[in-house]
Motif scaffolding. Structure first.
Motif, short mmCIF file in Angstrom:
data_model
loop_
_atom_site.label_atom_id
_atom_site.label_comp_id
_atom_site.label_asym_id
_atom_site.label_seq_id
_atom_site.Cartn_x
_atom_site.Cartn_y
_atom_site.Cartn_z
N ILE A 70 0.84 -1.20 0.00
CA ILE A 70 0.00 0.00 0.00
C ILE A 70 0.87 1.25 0.00
N MET A 71 1.94 1.23 0.79
CA MET A 71 2.83 2.38 0.85
C MET A 71 3.54 2.58 -0.49
N GLU A 72 3.93 1.48 -1.15
CA GLU A 72 4.56 1.59 -2.46
C GLU A 72 3.58 2.18 -3.48
N ALA A 73 2.32 1.74 -3.42
CA ALA A 73 1.32 2.27 -4.35
C ALA A 73 1.10 3.76 -4.11
N LEU A 74 1.08 4.17 -2.84
CA LEU A 74 0.92 5.59 -2.54
C LEU A 74 2.11 6.41 -3.04
N VAL A 92 1.61 6.85 -6.74
CA VAL A 92 0.60 7.88 -7.01
C VAL A 92 1.19 9.27 -6.79
N ARG A 93 1.98 9.41 -5.75
CA ARG A 93 2.59 10.72 -5.47
C ARG A 93 3.52 11.14 -6.60
N PHE A 94 4.37 10.21 -7.07
CA PHE A 94 5.29 10.54 -8.16
C PHE A 94 4.54 10.82 -9.45
N ALA A 95 3.45 10.07 -9.69
CA ALA A 95 2.65 10.34 -10.89
C ALA A 95 2.04 11.73 -10.80
#
Length: 87
Positions: free
Chosen positions: A46-50, A53-56
């Motif tokens: 979940i942290m990796e996905a967040l 999303v932040r970098f995107a």
């Protein structure tokens, strides 16, 4: 009972409690470690996905800023070539 027997008995009782405390502490440490591993397996993706999303979002903001800057420069220069591609 002699003093030697009493001291030996007290030493054995104390040794028993120290060993018991060590075993219970080791068991608790292993149980906590297993629970942490289970929790880490659930939260790390979940942290990796967040982070993704932040970098995107940062890339979108950077692209938008660049597009706005280029558009203002072209408007000032009076050229409008390749604006559709940038959009």
């Amino acid at each position: 009972m002699t003093i030697r027997q009493r001291l030996l008995g007290a030493f054995l009782v104390l040794t028993f409690f120290v060993v018991l405390t060590g075993l219970l502490g080791r068991r608790a440490t292993l149980a906590i470690g297993r629970r942490f591993d289970l929790l880490a397996e659930q939260t790390l993706p979940i942290m990796e996905a967040l982070d993704d999303v932040r970098f995107a979002g940062l890339r979108i903001v950077a692209s938008t800023s660049e597009f706005g800057f280029l558009r203002s420069e072209r408007t000032a220069a009076g050229t409008r070539d390749e604006e559709g591609e940038e959009r």
